[in-house]
Motif scaffolding. Structure first.
Motif, PDB file in Angstrom:
ATOM      1  N   VAL A 174       0.835  -1.201   0.000  1.00  0.00           N
ATOM      2  CA  VAL A 174       0.000   0.000   0.000  1.00  0.00           C
ATOM      3  C   VAL A 174       0.872   1.254   0.000  1.00  0.00           C
ATOM      4  CG1 VAL A 174      -1.832   1.242   1.226  1.00  0.00           C
ATOM      5  CG2 VAL A 174      -1.815  -1.264   1.212  1.00  0.00           C
ATOM      6  N   PHE A 175       1.932   1.238   0.779  1.00  0.00           N
ATOM      7  CA  PHE A 175       2.804   2.402   0.848  1.00  0.00           C
ATOM      8  C   PHE A 175       3.503   2.650  -0.489  1.00  0.00           C
ATOM      9  CE2 PHE A 175       2.683   2.418   5.560  1.00  0.00           C
ATOM     10  CZ  PHE A 175       2.542   3.787   5.756  1.00  0.00           C
ATOM     11  N   TYR A 217      -0.226   8.780   8.132  1.00  0.00           N
ATOM     12  CA  TYR A 217       0.321   9.391   6.914  1.00  0.00           C
ATOM     13  C   TYR A 217      -0.790   9.789   5.956  1.00  0.00           C
ATOM     14  CZ  TYR A 217       5.179   8.202   8.055  1.00  0.00           C
ATOM     15  OH  TYR A 217       6.412   8.140   8.641  1.00  0.00           O
ATOM     16  N   ALA A 218      -1.803   8.953   5.853  1.00  0.00           N
ATOM     17  CA  ALA A 218      -2.897   9.241   4.922  1.00  0.00           C
ATOM     18  C   ALA A 218      -3.670  10.486   5.342  1.00  0.00           C
ATOM     19  CB  ALA A 218      -3.832   8.042   4.835  1.00  0.00           C
ATOM     20  N   PHE A 221      -1.786  13.474   4.322  1.00  0.00           N
ATOM     21  CA  PHE A 221      -1.912  13.649   2.865  1.00  0.00           C
ATOM     22  C   PHE A 221      -3.247  14.308   2.530  1.00  0.00           C
ATOM     23  CE2 PHE A 221      -3.747  12.210  -1.094  1.00  0.00           C
ATOM     24  CZ  PHE A 221      -2.735  12.411  -2.026  1.00  0.00           C
ATOM     25  N   LEU A 222      -4.337  13.794   3.114  1.00  0.00           N
ATOM     26  CA  LEU A 222      -5.670  14.300   2.776  1.00  0.00           C
ATOM     27  C   LEU A 222      -5.822  15.759   3.184  1.00  0.00           C
ATOM     28  CD1 LEU A 222      -7.780  11.184   3.838  1.00  0.00           C
ATOM     29  CD2 LEU A 222      -7.348  11.990   1.506  1.00  0.00           C
ATOM     30  N   ASP A 223      -5.323  16.118   4.358  1.00  0.00           N
ATOM     31  CA  ASP A 223      -5.427  17.512   4.789  1.00  0.00           C
ATOM     32  C   ASP A 223      -4.637  18.431   3.859  1.00  0.00           C
ATOM     33  OD1 ASP A 223      -7.006  16.777   6.905  1.00  0.00           O
ATOM     34  OD2 ASP A 223      -5.419  16.864   8.411  1.00  0.00           O
ATOM     35  N   ALA A 224      -3.387  18.052   3.567  1.00  0.00           N
ATOM     36  CA  ALA A 224      -2.552  18.882   2.691  1.00  0.00           C
ATOM     37  C   ALA A 224      -3.110  18.917   1.271  1.00  0.00           C
ATOM     38  CB  ALA A 224      -1.125  18.359   2.685  1.00  0.00           C
ATOM     39  N   GLN A 323       5.851  16.915   4.131  1.00  0.00           N
ATOM     40  CA  GLN A 323       6.981  15.990   4.164  1.00  0.00           C
ATOM     41  C   GLN A 323       6.480  14.629   3.697  1.00  0.00           C
ATOM     42  OE1 GLN A 323      10.355  16.470   5.075  1.00  0.00           O
ATOM     43  NE2 GLN A 323      10.503  14.420   4.203  1.00  0.00           N
ATOM     44  N   ALA A 324       7.023  14.150   2.588  1.00  0.00           N
ATOM     45  CA  ALA A 324       6.542  12.900   1.986  1.00  0.00           C
ATOM     46  C   ALA A 324       6.761  11.732   2.925  1.00  0.00           C
ATOM     47  CB  ALA A 324       7.245  12.643   0.655  1.00  0.00           C
TER      48      ALA A 324
END
Length: 773
Positions: A174-175, A217-218, A221-224, A323-324
């Motif tokens: 998935v990552f 992490y997800a 991602f969704l917020d950014a 930050q990835a």
């Protein structure tokens, strides 16, 4: 030095010229070996079949550098070798057809003079394996497609070919996919695809709830992603759960920034959102366990403390850096949020809000402890007592509504009722035991306050504790009809009621006329309020039906001064004489009272004689014997009262009753009950030691121990044992209970067919015995 170097070079040149043929042969052989090695390596990794649309031109033209390594030789303008595969585009990689898209296909991606091959699916890399690594056991924490094993690549391609729907694959697969989505949105800034990428990550989040790491992490991602695309973030929901992030939630920052862009003042809801988002704020158990009540209480207390809101000043706007998760890049996220003030850059201290949070938590501590012991008691009458009154009014409390409805049925449409204590306790769903402890009675009164109903007797205002079958009087009164029972006018009238009841009960009977006179006196009180009159009338009614016992107050009477004791005796004499009829029981009551007060008995008879009406009739000294003669004319008298007994002068009685007010405050103190501890049913082992209890002689102590050993004995056995100790049974029982009232404020032995020791007093008796040994 230079001469030596020149000599060496001359020697080498001569050697080459002399052996030119041999040197040439060696060079040719080395070249052949090099080409054979290169050809052999290419044959080990055959070129895969890909979609005709896939152009491989340029593959191999770039020098390969692993993720994060420098490659200064590559120009930033140079196109990358991997391309984005859109959803629905069919490609074939290592014999696997993939149509779900949303990944990079090719050797590598370029970013800031670096090549990134960690999440580019390189079709040249082998994915042959008889046993695909579905679980991803061979994959490291930060997987890279270029570095994982062929078995892991095979499993990844299989998962991609099935639309990334299976949850049986390890989170590493998935990552690998997720890394590519990050690059597409934040490096290449494909904002047009943002809704599709957001939807895909949300789908993966819903599927892979088994990984907290991926969930974290997800979410970032969704917020950014929403910030970058200008999509509004969801308003943060209030929750007692704490995140493990070292940063404030981006959704909170955006939400508060939007609010602050409209006004510098935060209201209660947004202030709570802010304080709960601070990394160093942790809710205590009370706030977590009772979170709904906590939130409502916060709003009430915030509005009271900050009626105009909480002012916030900031020094800058929001900037977001992504930050990835792969660690491959870090970029600035552009978007509308750049225009909002940043709560992280405030110049105002949130300390007042922290203190308010602690204060609200403190107010819920007792309620939380109750729920910790009895989780099912959240909506109970007992729970209502643990919550602030304004909070109860705000949230409504079903248990209280039901309680008030049951009382309304008892009281009917009159707003008042006379009933038994047992009935009221059952209406409140209180546990009903054999005895009503003072603490339980006080709890009931407090609950009645919440539904605007008063009860009498009420221990809080100087009355005794009604037992299960005792009469109580209920009436509607705001806030439960509180009164200042120390106010002189109220104390005076209440003392008059108590004395009247004691006097009326001296002969074992009370009449309706006596009660009516008392109630009329209450109504005529000029310095009494409406609630005070209502409570005193209710007290009079219930007290006439359950007269107080003198045994618990006799010892206190003897501790008064001479003047006080004489005043008490005079008041009692006045009330006894007020009935117009004094019999032997009345005299016995007065004798016992005078004995406790340490006053001579002769005082009783002189006062009663003085109170008796005088007549001009001659006193008869012998039986009448009529003889014929001239009759002596007699004075015409008023018709005699048919009532037998001593006649009382009404004028003198009225004067004496007025004097009663002088000792009313003293009497009110005498008849108040002292606080008693709550019931404790814990059995305590008993060890007879033959020692007397303080205030109780050896014979009475021994008789008490006989009952204590068995818990109860028959009345006949009690009488037999009392006589054996040369004690009168009734007197012994009364003596022990008088002693009990002095120490425990309630009787120790209960009389009936059996003499029973009060179980709640057994541990207290044992403690008292230990202190005296």
């Amino acid at each position: 030095m230079l001469g030596a170097l020149f000599a060496v070079l001359t020697a080498v040149y001569q050697f080459v010229m002399e052996h030119l043929a041999a040197v040439g042969t060696i060079c040719v052989l080395l070249a052949l070996v090099f080409f054979l090695v290169r050809f052999g390596k290419r044959k080990e990794s055959p070129v895969p079949v890909v979609s005709p649309v896939e152009s491989m031109a340029g593959i191999g033209s770039l020098q390969k550098v692993r993720s994060g390594q420098s490659n200064a030789g590559i120009s930033r303008e140079r196109p990358s070798s991997a391309r984005w595969i859109r959803s629905g585009e069919m490609v074939t990689v290592q014999g696997t057809d993939i149509s779900s898209g949303l990944f990079y296909l090719g050797r590598a991606l370029s970013f800031e003079d670096r090549e990134i091959d960690g999440y580019a699916v390189n079709p040249q890399l082998s994915a042959k394996s008889p046993r695909p690594d579905v679980a991803g056991n061979s994959m490291p924490y930060w997987p890279s497609y270029a570095d994982v094993s062929p078995a892991a690549r095979r499993a990844f391609l299989d998962w991609m070919s099935t639309g990334r729907r299976s949850t049986s694959y390890g989170i590493g697969h998935v990552f690998l996919c997720f890394y590519g989505l990050e690059h597409r949105l934040f490096v290449e800034r494909d904002l047009a695809s943002a809704p599709e990428l957001i939807a895909e990550v949300e789908r993966l989040v819903a599927l892979r709830t088994d990984s907290d790491s991926f969930q974290g992490y997800a979410k970032r991602f969704l917020d950014a992603a929403r910030c970058a695309a200008g999509i509004p973030l969801p308003i943060p929901a209030l929750s007692p759960e704490r995140t493990h992030s070292s940063e404030m939630d981006l959704g909170v920052r955006i939400h508060l920034g939007r609010r602050l862009s409209q006004s510098r003042v935060l209201l209660s809801e947004d202030a709570l959102v802010w304080i709960l988002a601070l990394q160093d704020v942790y809710l205590r158990t009370a706030a977590v366990r009772c979170f709904d009540e906590f939130v409502t209480l916060w709003h009430l207390r915030f509005r009271a403390k900050f009626p105009e809101g909480f002012v916030v000043e900031t020094t800058g706007s929001i900037d977001v850096r992504y930050q990835a998760a792969s660690g491959a890049f870090s970029v600035q996220v552009e978007g509308p949020h750049r225009a909002y003030p940043d709560i992280l850059k405030t110049t105002m201290s949130p300390e007042p809000l922290r203190q308010l949070l602690q204060d609200c938590t403190d107010e819920l501590d007792s309620f939380s402890r109750l729920l910790g012991k009895r989780p099912d008691a959240r909506n109970s009458v007992q729970a209502a007592l643990m919550l602030p009154a304004d909070l109860l009014s705000e949230i409504g409390f079903e248990a209280l509504h039901q309680f008030k409805a049951r009382l309304s049925e008892i009281m009917g449409g009159h707003g008042r009722a006379s009933t038994k204590m047992r009935t009221v306790l059952q209406a409140a769903n209180f546990e009903v035991r054999d005895k009503v402890a003072p603490g339980l009675a006080e709890q009931l009164s407090q609950v009645l306050d919440l539904v605007d109903i008063a009860i009498e007797p009420d221990r809080r205002f100087g009355s005794a504790v009604p037992q299960l079958d005792d009469q109580v009087f209920l009436f509607s009164a705001p806030g439960g009809g509180h009164v200042d029972f120390e106010r002189p006018a109220y104390r005076t009238m209440k003392a008059q009621v108590e004395v009247a009841v004691l006097a009326a009960a001296a002969d074992g009977q009370t009449s309706g006329d006596e009660m009516s006179r008392v109630i009329d006196g209450i109504r005529d009180g000029n310095d009494l309020g409406a609630i005070e009159r209502a409570r005193l009338i209710a007290f009079a009614v219930t007290t006439f039906n359950s007269p107080p016992k003198l045994s618990r107050v006799m010892k206190r009477l003897a501790e008064r001064s001479d003047a006080e004791r004489e005043a008490i005796a005079d008041a009692a004499l006045a009330v006894v004489g007020g009935s117009g009829n004094v019999d032997a029981d009345d005299v016995k009551f007065l004798e016992r009272l005078h004995k406790s007060l340490g006053l001579p008995k002769e005082r009783i008879y002189s006062e009663l004689h003085r109170a008796a009406p005088r007549s001009d009739e001659p006193v008869a000294v012998s039986d009448e014997r009529r003889e014929a003669g001239i009759p002596i004319p007699k004075e015409v008298l008023a018709p005699p009262d048919d009532a037998a007994g001593i006649k009382i002068d009404a004028v003198r009685l009225a004067r004496t009753q007025r004097e009663t007010a002088a000792v009313s405050e003293l009497l009110a103190n005498i008849f108040e009950e002292e606080p008693a501890p709550s019931e404790d049913e814990t059995p305590v082992a008993f060890t007879a030691n033959g020692a007397s209890l303080e205030g109780l002689d050896r014979q009475h102590t021994e008789l008490l121990e006989q009952v204590e050993l068995k818990g109860s004995i028959s009345k006949a056995e009690f009488e037999e044992r009392a006589r054996a100790m040369k004690l009168l049974p009734e007197g012994a029982l009364e003596r022990i209970n008088d002693w009990s009232f002095d120490h425990f404020d309630e009787p120790l032995l209960e009389e009936g067919d059996e003499i029973v020791m009060a179980p709640q007093l057994r541990p207290r008796l044992a403690e008292l015995r230990e202190t005296t040994t």
